[in-house]
Design a protein around this motif. Structure first.
Motif, mmCIF file in Angstrom:
data_model
loop_
_atom_site.group_PDB
_atom_site.id
_atom_site.type_symbol
_atom_site.label_atom_id
_atom_site.label_comp_id
_atom_site.label_asym_id
_atom_site.label_seq_id
_atom_site.Cartn_x
_atom_site.Cartn_y
_atom_site.Cartn_z
ATOM 1 N N ILE A 236 0.818 -1.221 0.000
ATOM 2 C CA ILE A 236 0.000 0.000 0.000
ATOM 3 C C ILE A 236 0.848 1.266 0.000
ATOM 4 O O ILE A 236 0.332 2.358 -0.224
ATOM 5 N N SER A 237 2.160 1.132 0.217
ATOM 6 C CA SER A 237 3.057 2.293 0.157
ATOM 7 C C SER A 237 4.457 1.823 -0.179
ATOM 8 O O SER A 237 4.775 0.624 -0.085
ATOM 9 N N ALA A 238 5.316 2.780 -0.575
ATOM 10 C CA ALA A 238 6.659 2.439 -1.061
ATOM 11 C C ALA A 238 7.541 1.815 0.001
ATOM 12 O O ALA A 238 8.513 1.124 -0.320
ATOM 13 N N ASP A 239 7.243 2.037 1.279
ATOM 14 C CA ASP A 239 8.105 1.507 2.334
ATOM 15 C C ASP A 239 7.684 0.116 2.799
ATOM 16 O O ASP A 239 8.262 -0.437 3.742
ATOM 17 N N VAL A 240 6.676 -0.458 2.138
ATOM 18 C CA VAL A 240 6.239 -1.826 2.457
ATOM 19 C C VAL A 240 6.977 -2.809 1.547
ATOM 20 O O VAL A 240 6.955 -2.659 0.327
ATOM 21 N N PRO A 241 7.660 -3.811 2.121
ATOM 22 C CA PRO A 241 8.343 -4.805 1.271
ATOM 23 C C PRO A 241 7.349 -5.482 0.324
ATOM 24 O O PRO A 241 6.230 -5.803 0.723
ATOM 25 N N GLY A 242 7.776 -5.657 -0.935
ATOM 26 C CA GLY A 242 6.887 -6.229 -1.941
ATOM 27 C C GLY A 242 7.415 -7.516 -2.540
ATOM 28 O O GLY A 242 8.589 -7.879 -2.364
ATOM 29 N N ASN A 243 6.530 -8.196 -3.256
ATOM 30 C CA ASN A 243 6.889 -9.448 -3.929
ATOM 31 C C ASN A 243 7.325 -9.190 -5.365
ATOM 32 O O ASN A 243 6.592 -8.553 -6.131
ATOM 33 N N VAL A 244 8.477 -9.690 -5.714
ATOM 34 C CA VAL A 244 8.967 -9.617 -7.089
ATOM 35 C C VAL A 244 8.405 -10.778 -7.905
ATOM 36 O O VAL A 244 8.007 -10.618 -9.057
ATOM 37 N N GLU A 245 8.349 -11.952 -7.275
ATOM 38 C CA GLU A 245 7.838 -13.139 -7.948
ATOM 39 C C GLU A 245 6.340 -12.972 -8.215
ATOM 40 O O GLU A 245 5.576 -12.571 -7.337
ATOM 41 N N GLY A 246 5.924 -13.285 -9.445
ATOM 42 C CA GLY A 246 4.530 -13.147 -9.819
ATOM 43 C C GLY A 246 4.115 -11.727 -10.157
ATOM 44 O O GLY A 246 2.946 -11.463 -10.439
ATOM 45 N N ASN A 247 5.068 -10.821 -10.160
ATOM 46 C CA ASN A 247 4.803 -9.411 -10.454
ATOM 47 C C ASN A 247 5.085 -9.154 -11.933
ATOM 48 O O ASN A 247 6.236 -9.255 -12.375
ATOM 49 N N PRO A 248 4.078 -8.833 -12.732
ATOM 50 C CA PRO A 248 4.290 -8.660 -14.177
ATOM 51 C C PRO A 248 5.351 -7.615 -14.519
ATOM 52 O O PRO A 248 6.091 -7.790 -15.491
ATOM 53 N N ILE A 249 5.420 -6.544 -13.733
ATOM 54 C CA ILE A 249 6.383 -5.485 -14.049
ATOM 55 C C ILE A 249 7.806 -6.012 -14.012
ATOM 56 O O ILE A 249 8.629 -5.690 -14.882
#
Length: 358
Positions: A236-249
């Motif tokens: 929900i914000s830039a400081d939240v760790p995100g998932n690279v796997e399964g991410n189309p970008i």
């Protein structure tokens, strides 16, 4: 059986002319076609008969001419050289119709029905389970006729079509067992990136699912599609760790961003919550448009050359008709079908000649 008239082995591939091609087509098959065109004698079909398996409506057929032209322009734009590859129209190769009929006798319905790709195509076409056309179930058999017609040795395909090539191999083996060595058993070649996700993040990139970035999209259209593409819904914000796997970008970064150090840096920061989606997407837009810029330029040049696409298809189809007729002749000879008709016609002509001179 090797193609004795050519020092190179043969490659067969193609697409259904249902619309323009997209980035998923490129990574799944087109890139391999470009890479292999110097090594193999290449045949590329515009599979309009295959289109009828899910789109038999008159309005779909009316769109064929424009769709075929658009796809050939896409082929040329990505770098497939018409002096190295033979482009042809499937429905104009009448020998394939006969080959398809014979091959239908060499495979069982349960074997075809087990293919997950057929079920996927039926769902995509919105067919009820009881309304799936016979032609769609038999799609891999017609595909086998396409592949064995030029006696192809390799077939660059997307991951979802790999099982279809195994059907072709089984049909070739069965024919060779029954009638003598006639066909090679073709091998499939899968792209380095077998499947590219669509911008919706839910399934593979597809025209019918409206989640595709097309090879002919302009800069602004690419930017719009990537900016609105799915990423990580839990971020929900830039400081939240995100998932690279399964991410189309990030899948697009892996496929089209040539600056691998930048890609690795973005992945690392994304996982740590140290970079926003905006930056990741802006650099993705730059990478994809950087890949597409020369493709668009070549496409525009070919598009301005009036009649070029038609000439390429016309000459390629005439060449392929000769090859197909020769294959069908050899096939019938191996089966003994040619001998039956030859004996009947010879005896009939002799009798007619005698009656005329009596």
């Amino acid at each position: 059986m090797a193609n004795e008239d050519s020092p190179k082995k043969r490659l067969l591939t193609g697409d259904r002319p249902t619309g323009k091609l997209h980035l998923g087509h490129y990574v799944g098959s087109l890139a391999n076609r470009v890479k292999l065109q110097d090594e193999y004698d290449c045949y590329i079909l515009l599979a309009d008969l295959h289109m009828l398996t899910t789109k038999p409506q008159k309005e779909a057929i009316d769109e064929l001419r424009d769709n075929i032209r658009e796809i050939v322009l896409d082929y040329l734009a990505v770098g497939i050289d018409p002096t190295k590859a033979t482009f042809y129209l499937q429905s104009a190769i009448h020998a394939v119709y006969e080959m398809n009929l014979v091959f239908e006798m060499l495979v069982t319905l349960p074997r075809l029905a087990r293919l997950p790709s057929i079920k996927d195509m039926a769902r995509a076409a919105k067919f009820d389970e009881e309304a799936v056309p016979f032609g769609l179930i038999g799609y891999p058999v017609l595909q086998a006729a396409d592949i064995l017609m030029p006696r192809a040795h390799i077939v660059p395909v997307g991951k979802d079509n790999e099982a279809h090539i195994e059907i072709t191999r089984e049909i070739a083996r069965r024919f060779n067992f029954l009638y003598g060595e006639t066909f090679p058993e073709p091998e499939s070649i899968i792209g380095d990136i077998p499947t590219l996700p669509g911008t919706d993040g839910k399934s593979k990139m597809s025209k019918s699912l409206n989640n595709a970035i097309f090879l002919s999209d302009d800069d602004a259209t690419v930017a719009k599609k990537i900016k609105t593409a799915y990423t990580d819904p839990n971020r929900i914000s830039a400081d939240v760790p995100g998932n690279v796997e399964g991410n189309p970008i990030f899948a697009y970064h892996d496929a089209f961003n040539t600056d691998k150090s930048e890609v690795n840096d973005l992945k690392d920061r994304y996982r740590r919550g140290a970079v926003g989606d905006v930056e990741v997407k802006e650099k993705c837009i730059a990478a994809v448009n950087g890949f597409l810029d020369p493709v668009r330029k070549r496409r525009a040049e070919y598009e301005r050359d009036s009649g070029l696409v038609e000439q390429i298809l016309y000459e390629g189809t005439l060449k392929t008709q000769e090859i197909a007729n020769e294959t069908l002749k050899e096939m019938k000879k191996a089966m003994g079908l040619a001998g039956i008709w030859n004996r009947i016609s010879r005896k009939a002509r002799d009798r007619i000649k005698k009656s005329e001179t009596a």
